[in-house]
Scaffold this motif. Structure first.
Motif, PDB file in Angstrom:
ATOM      1  N   TYR A  13      34.222  37.461  25.904  1.00 27.15           N
ATOM      2  CA  TYR A  13      33.999  38.696  26.662  1.00 27.15           C
ATOM      3  C   TYR A  13      33.859  38.364  28.149  1.00 27.15           C
ATOM      4  CZ  TYR A  13      33.173  40.609  22.018  1.00 27.15           C
ATOM      5  OH  TYR A  13      33.304  40.986  20.701  1.00 27.15           O
ATOM      6  N   ILE A  14      34.993  38.128  28.787  1.00 24.60           N
ATOM      7  CA  ILE A  14      35.007  37.718  30.192  1.00 24.60           C
ATOM      8  C   ILE A  14      36.097  38.464  30.942  1.00 24.60           C
ATOM      9  CG2 ILE A  14      34.014  35.401  30.010  1.00 24.60           C
ATOM     10  CD1 ILE A  14      36.900  34.365  29.707  1.00 24.60           C
ATOM     11  N   PRO A  15      35.997  38.503  32.270  1.00 26.43           N
ATOM     12  CA  PRO A  15      37.041  39.175  33.041  1.00 26.43           C
ATOM     13  C   PRO A  15      38.420  38.536  32.813  1.00 26.43           C
ATOM     14  CG  PRO A  15      35.123  38.770  34.420  1.00 26.43           C
ATOM     15  CD  PRO A  15      34.894  38.051  33.126  1.00 26.43           C
ATOM     16  N   ARG A 173      30.660  34.200  38.512  1.00 26.10           N
ATOM     17  CA  ARG A 173      31.283  34.882  39.657  1.00 26.10           C
ATOM     18  C   ARG A 173      32.008  33.871  40.536  1.00 26.10           C
ATOM     19  NH1 ARG A 173      25.989  37.809  39.780  1.00 26.10           N
ATOM     20  NH2 ARG A 173      26.407  39.809  38.790  1.00 26.10           N
TER      21      ARG A 173
ATOM     22  N   PRO B  52      25.820  42.803  36.247  1.00 27.84           N
ATOM     23  CA  PRO B  52      27.263  43.062  36.338  1.00 27.84           C
ATOM     24  C   PRO B  52      28.033  41.849  36.869  1.00 27.84           C
ATOM     25  CG  PRO B  52      26.125  44.122  38.173  1.00 27.84           C
ATOM     26  CD  PRO B  52      25.076  43.416  37.353  1.00 27.84           C
ATOM     27  N   THR B  53      28.539  41.029  35.962  1.00 22.19           N
ATOM     28  CA  THR B  53      29.081  39.719  36.342  1.00 22.19           C
ATOM     29  C   THR B  53      30.418  39.783  37.074  1.00 22.19           C
ATOM     30  OG1 THR B  53      29.888  39.544  34.089  1.00 22.19           O
ATOM     31  CG2 THR B  53      27.874  38.352  34.609  1.00 22.19           C
ATOM     32  N   GLU B  55      30.910  41.936  39.570  1.00 24.60           N
ATOM     33  CA  GLU B  55      30.670  42.616  40.846  1.00 24.60           C
ATOM     34  C   GLU B  55      30.148  41.671  41.911  1.00 24.60           C
ATOM     35  OE1 GLU B  55      31.797  45.498  40.632  1.00 24.60           O
ATOM     36  OE2 GLU B  55      31.445  46.131  38.568  1.00 24.60           O
ATOM     37  N   ALA B  97      30.495  45.826  28.578  1.00 16.44           N
ATOM     38  CA  ALA B  97      30.572  45.952  27.118  1.00 16.44           C
ATOM     39  C   ALA B  97      29.215  46.249  26.490  1.00 16.44           C
ATOM     40  CB  ALA B  97      31.159  44.672  26.520  1.00 16.44           C
ATOM     41  N   PRO B 123      35.202  45.592  32.391  1.00 16.63           N
ATOM     42  CA  PRO B 123      35.739  44.363  32.981  1.00 16.63           C
ATOM     43  C   PRO B 123      35.435  43.098  32.194  1.00 16.63           C
ATOM     44  CG  PRO B 123      33.922  45.229  34.299  1.00 16.63           C
ATOM     45  CD  PRO B 123      34.231  46.257  33.253  1.00 16.63           C
ATOM     46  N   ASP B 124      34.470  43.172  31.258  1.00 20.31           N
ATOM     47  CA  ASP B 124      34.209  41.969  30.446  1.00 20.31           C
ATOM     48  C   ASP B 124      34.825  42.073  29.056  1.00 20.31           C
ATOM     49  OD1 ASP B 124      32.337  43.911  29.768  1.00 20.31           O
ATOM     50  OD2 ASP B 124      30.649  42.531  29.567  1.00 20.31           O
ATOM     51  N   PRO B 126      38.492  41.581  27.767  1.00 15.05           N
ATOM     52  CA  PRO B 126      39.902  41.302  28.014  1.00 15.05           C
ATOM     53  C   PRO B 126      40.760  41.709  26.802  1.00 15.05           C
ATOM     54  CG  PRO B 126      38.806  39.286  27.333  1.00 15.05           C
ATOM     55  CD  PRO B 126      37.748  40.368  27.383  1.00 15.05           C
ATOM     56  N   MET B 147      43.060  45.589  32.509  1.00  9.16           N
ATOM     57  CA  MET B 147      43.099  44.972  33.835  1.00  9.16           C
ATOM     58  C   MET B 147      44.108  43.826  33.842  1.00  9.16           C
ATOM     59  SD  MET B 147      39.036  44.984  34.710  1.00  9.16           S
ATOM     60  CE  MET B 147      38.915  45.467  36.423  1.00  9.16           C
TER      61      MET B 147
END
Lengths: 394, 256
Positions: A13-15, A173, B52-53, B55, B97, B123-124, B126, B147
């Protein structure tokens, strides 16, 4: 369901920005873990540099004093840099180097993982940046100095509770902003796949050695293996080679802080619920809206609101048991081991000792407990002195 | 046509992001109304999350301010219900999430459907993890926005082929926040998207000036702006609506 699951836990669960980076890491790891040359290099580092194998020490005085099970201490505190963290870091740093990375970033709580990463970076000529909660930079000032001495840059994290969870968030980040030359050297069995697996594999050397050593000394397996759990890397390392030995009880000791009936706790299994955070599905301390709780423990290394996904699964299937230990119990165990065996354990490891002190007297004299002393306690002396009301500052 | 598609029917889209409850829910409502009145095509509503990782500091602090003020997920749903009495443009949520999961995904999407939320950006979550949310979303008519990042490379076509609503193209490496320069080759990314889907795509992360927005929209179907708007809220607090309104107008004029 995606890769890297332990039951329902784990995942990625990551960007999107990081997805190719973790895929690249997974591919490299799958390749090198079976590469004889890589394993030769890593073993040489572990043995010659880190000082493995670590001792399995029979704590005779403690055994006699508690009057029950025989107690052995797995001395990860005797490793170079003073904790189990070096096992994982040497593996990941070597892997990163093979991948062509020139820069390591890491999060740290107590500072042990940061020190280990800074150490590996110095040894392997890599740049190193460590993120550490500002609160922890105060609690563990000596480790901050050690990291700087080793050539690392330490960035205090001021967001949120300014502790370990915020340091992890900030390291993530940072990784999204600089991927090409940078490896995120995650310090525990948490985060997105493949980290929980990679870190577990590199820490599994602990249980591999325990098994060998206890068979040599006692000719049989232990009845219980006890380790402290924050994210859970020394615990999974201590449990791993015993998971398929049902006679061996596996016990993880969580930080209850001021008690699991207070908000000032970090005991995830005791007080958390299922959630998704820091790249994984697992148990987390959180409120009704899923806001991550500002957890607390006297131990900066266990002061984390989640637990690694493999532990969450071992809990679900009942293979491992997780028990909360308060600050007070841990401090008493810290002092007890110093007095009884002349060993000053990390305050993290003292949580495991505290539980052994409760159960050993109730066990038979022919039973065996192994406690993993995940780190040494020099870093904690000032904080424990203050806890006991002494005005001691580093 | 879905409300999300409508957002891209009026020239290039301008999409403002607003963190709900910063500084309070009444100001959020007034700011949204000002954005709508000044030409916003779709609005991204942020449900605050403690950690919020994805941001940068500006939106991170907005999240923390909102939470410190006691904003709950249910307050945000109530806000949406009030807005939907007279606001027709598309509204999507942007959150993490755990906010959805801990609310109960089924209950969360049901509330989205009841109050009139058209899409969800997580955003978390994928491509590999979207399954557990996608299926519930479909049953409730809520689209899951995918995204695409500068590092997506070989993943772009896979993501685009299964995309719905619109595609959020992340302009740069790193977290949200204003940037003086955006150097990613967005034209190439958008070309691969277009080869694989008819779903529109909008570019976000780092955009603050009308010139940047025009440039990003030239390469895509729209521009998304968050931190620059949150900075106005930070500066003007309860007086923000008129400033945000004027800003949205200047941005929509630039992209249209």
């Amino acid at each position: 369901m995606s890769a890297g699951r332990f039951g329902i836990h784990g995942g990625q669960y990551i960007p999107e920005t990081l997805m190719n980076a973790v895929r690249e890491l997974e591919e490299a790891y799958d390749h090198y873990k079976n590469d004889p040359e890589f394993n030769r290099e890593l073993n040489t580092l572990l043995n010659e540099y880190a000082g493995r194998p670590s001792r399995l020490y029979f704590a005779e005085k403690m055994t006699r004093d508690l009057g029950g099970a025989k107690i052995y201490l797995k001395r990860e505190d005797l490793n170079h840099t003073g904790a189990h963290k070096i096992n994982n870091v040497l593996g990941q740093a070597l892997l990163a180097k093979k991948m062509g990375k020139t820069r390591l970033i890491a999060e740290t709580g107590a500072g042990q993982h940061g020190v280990a990463t800074a150490t590996a970076a110095a040894l392997m000529d890599m740049e190193c940046v460590v993120f550490m909660g500002e609160e922890d930079t105060r609690r563990q000032a000596l480790n901050v100095y050690r990291m700087k001495l080793l050539g690392a840059e330490v960035i205090p994290v001021t967001t949120g509770t300014a502790t370990l969870k915020d340091a992890v968030s900030q390291a993530m980040r940072e990784w999204t902003s600089r991927i090409a030359d940078t490896h995120y050297c995650l310090g525990s069995v948490m985060g997105p796949h493949p980290f929980p697996t990679i870190v577990r594999d590199f820490q599994a050397v602990i249980s591999k050695e325990i098994k060998q050593q206890i068979l040599e000394k006692e000719g049989r397996l232990p009845d219980a293996v006890i380790a402290c759990v924050g994210g859970g890397s020394n615990a999974i390392g201590s449990f791993y080679h015993f998971i398929n030995d049902p006679s061996v009880q596996l016990i993880g000791c969580e930080a209850a802080g001021r008690g699991i009936d207070t908000p000032e706790t970090a005991a995830t299994i005791a007080t958390g619920k299922l959630g998704i955070f820091h790249g994984m599905k697992s148990y987390f301390c959180q409120d009704d809206d899923g806001q991550i709780a500002p957890v607390y423990s006297i131990s900066a290394g266990l002061d984390y609101p989640g637990i690694g996904p493999e532990h969450a699964w071992l809990h679900d299937i009942g293979r491992a048991q997780y028990v909360p230990i308060t600050d007070e119990q841990a401090v008493e165990a810290f002092e007890y081991l110093a007095r009884t065996e002349g060993i000053i354990p990390a305050i993290e490891s003292a949580h495991a000792i505290a539980h052994a002190m409760q159960i050993a007297p109730k066990m038979a004299r022919d039973q065996i407990i192994v406690i993993t002393i995940s780190g040494r306690g020099d870093k904690d002396c000032a904080a424990i002195a203050r806890y006991r009301g002494e005005d001691l500052h580093e | 046509m879905s409300r999300i598609r409508n957002a891209f029917a009026n020239g290039k889209a301008f999409i403002p992001f607003i963190t709900c409850g910063d500084p309070d829910i009444a100001t959020t409502e007034a700011v949204i109304r000002a954005a709508v009145a000044n030409g916003a095509d779709l609005i991204e509503l942020g449900i605050p999350f403690s950690d919020p990782t994805a941001e940068g500091p500006v939106i991170m602090n907005a999240n923390l301010r909102a939470l410190t003020n006691g904003i709950r997920t249910d307050d945000v749903f109530e806000l949406v219900a009030r807005l939907r009495r007279d606001i027709e443009i598309s509204l999507v949520f942007m959150t993490y999430a755990n906010v959805v999961f801990s609310y109960g995904s089924e209950k969360f999407f049901t509330r989205c459907q009841q109050t009139g939320i058209d899409g969800l950006i997580l955003p978390d979550v994928p491509f590999e993890e979207k399954g557990e949310f996608l299926e519930i979303g479909h049953r409730h008519g809520v689209e899951l926005i995918s995204m695409v990042a500068p590092t997506s490379a070989d993943r772009i076509s896979m993501i685009a082929r299964e995309a719905e609503g619109f595609i959020y193209v992340v302009s740069s490496l790193g977290v949200t926040g204003t940037r003086t320069r955006i150097t990613t080759d967005l034209a190439s990314i958008v070309r691969v998207i277009r080869e694989n889907t008819a779903v529109p795509c909008a570019v976000g992360f780092g955009i603050s000036t009308p010139e940047q927005a025009r440039k990003m929209a030239d390469n895509s179907d729209g521009a998304i702006v968050g931190s620059a708007i949150i900075k106005l809220l930070e500066r003007y607090g309860k007086d923000s609506p008129k400033y945000v309104g004027a800003y949205v107008k200047s941005m929509k004029d630039a992209v249209r």
